[in-house]
Design a protein around this motif. Structure first.
Motif, PDB file in Angstrom:
ATOM      1  N   THR A   1      -7.099  -0.289  -5.441  1.00 50.23           N
ATOM      2  CA  THR A   1      -8.202   0.142  -4.572  1.00 50.23           C
ATOM      3  C   THR A   1      -8.242  -0.677  -3.294  1.00 50.23           C
ATOM      4  O   THR A   1      -8.634  -0.177  -2.248  1.00 50.23           O
ATOM      5  N   GLN A   2      -7.816  -1.919  -3.372  1.00 48.36           N
ATOM      6  CA  GLN A   2      -7.817  -2.792  -2.202  1.00 48.36           C
ATOM      7  C   GLN A   2      -6.618  -2.535  -1.297  1.00 48.36           C
ATOM      8  O   GLN A   2      -6.632  -2.913  -0.137  1.00 48.36           O
ATOM      9  N   LEU A   3      -5.584  -1.892  -1.847  1.00 45.57           N
ATOM     10  CA  LEU A   3      -4.386  -1.592  -1.056  1.00 45.57           C
ATOM     11  C   LEU A   3      -4.458  -0.233  -0.369  1.00 45.57           C
ATOM     12  O   LEU A   3      -3.649   0.060   0.487  1.00 45.57           O
ATOM     13  N   ASP A   4      -5.429   0.593  -0.772  1.00 40.44           N
ATOM     14  CA  ASP A   4      -5.543   1.931  -0.196  1.00 40.44           C
ATOM     15  C   ASP A   4      -5.909   1.872   1.279  1.00 40.44           C
ATOM     16  O   ASP A   4      -6.608   0.966   1.730  1.00 40.44           O
ATOM     17  N   THR A   5      -5.428   2.855   2.002  1.00 43.09           N
ATOM     18  CA  THR A   5      -5.734   2.984   3.423  1.00 43.09           C
ATOM     19  C   THR A   5      -6.363   4.347   3.669  1.00 43.09           C
ATOM     20  O   THR A   5      -6.432   5.190   2.778  1.00 43.09           O
ATOM     21  N   ALA A   6      -6.788   4.600   4.887  1.00 46.10           N
ATOM     22  CA  ALA A   6      -7.380   5.886   5.253  1.00 46.10           C
ATOM     23  C   ALA A   6      -6.331   6.995   5.273  1.00 46.10           C
ATOM     24  O   ALA A   6      -6.672   8.167   5.404  1.00 46.10           O
TER      25      ALA A   6
ATOM     26  N   SER B   1       0.823  -1.212   0.000  1.00 49.93           N
ATOM     27  CA  SER B   1       0.000   0.000   0.000  1.00 49.93           C
ATOM     28  C   SER B   1       0.851   1.254   0.000  1.00 49.93           C
ATOM     29  O   SER B   1       0.446   2.286  -0.515  1.00 49.93           O
ATOM     30  N   LEU B   2       2.072   1.179   0.553  1.00 48.42           N
ATOM     31  CA  LEU B   2       2.941   2.344   0.569  1.00 48.42           C
ATOM     32  C   LEU B   2       3.595   2.584  -0.777  1.00 48.42           C
ATOM     33  O   LEU B   2       4.054   3.674  -1.057  1.00 48.42           O
TER      34      LEU B   2
END
Length: 144
Positions: free
Chosen positions: A34-39, A7-8
């Motif tokens: 989209t599944q790797l995105d975080t808040a 995600s990074l």
């Protein structure tokens, strides 16, 4: 150097696709992002849903999700080869990547993609060194 989760590594401006009904979604890097995105991301770039193709097979934004073997760190690369060859190889790498680029690879701030690894392997072969170049660590990364 510590391992970073995928995600990074998603570039900030990489367009994501939220079309889960697309038959290519499981193989599409834009959908996987989209599944790797975080808040942590306040803003993200997305594909315009009005541009989704009707059948999903001719998507102009499709990007294959393929991971490559990335090498990190050059600190010990030249330790086991003759000094004269090591100096020559280092000079050639600085000439090819530039001083800043070379030292980013050296310190492990930037990963060596397969084409970079092939270039270094060829430098070794040109000096008659049959030993494979070894790096500090390896990861599997998406090509964004």
């Amino acid at each position: 150097m510590k391992e970073e989760p995928d995600s990074l590594s998603v570039p900030y401006n990489f367009a994501r696709c939220f079309n889960a009904q697309c038959p290519q979604a499981p193989k599409c890097l834009r959908h996987i992002a989209t599944q790797l995105d975080t808040a942590d991301n306040l803003y993200i770039t997305i594909i315009n849903p009005a541009r989704y193709p009707a059948d999903g097979n001719q998507c102009e934004c499709f990007k294959t999700a393929v991971k490559v073997h990335v090498a990190w760190g050059l600190k010990r690369l030249l330790d086991r080869i003759p000094y004269e060859d090591a100096v020559s190889i280092r000079i050639q790498m600085v000439g090819h990547y530039g001083k800043t680029g070379y030292y980013r690879f050296y310190r492990g701030e930037r990963g060596l993609m397969p084409k970079d690894q092939a270039y270094i392997r060829q430098l070794f072969r040109n000096k008659g060194i049959k030993e494979e170049p070894t790096y500090q660590r390896y990861t599997e990364e998406y090509i964004w």
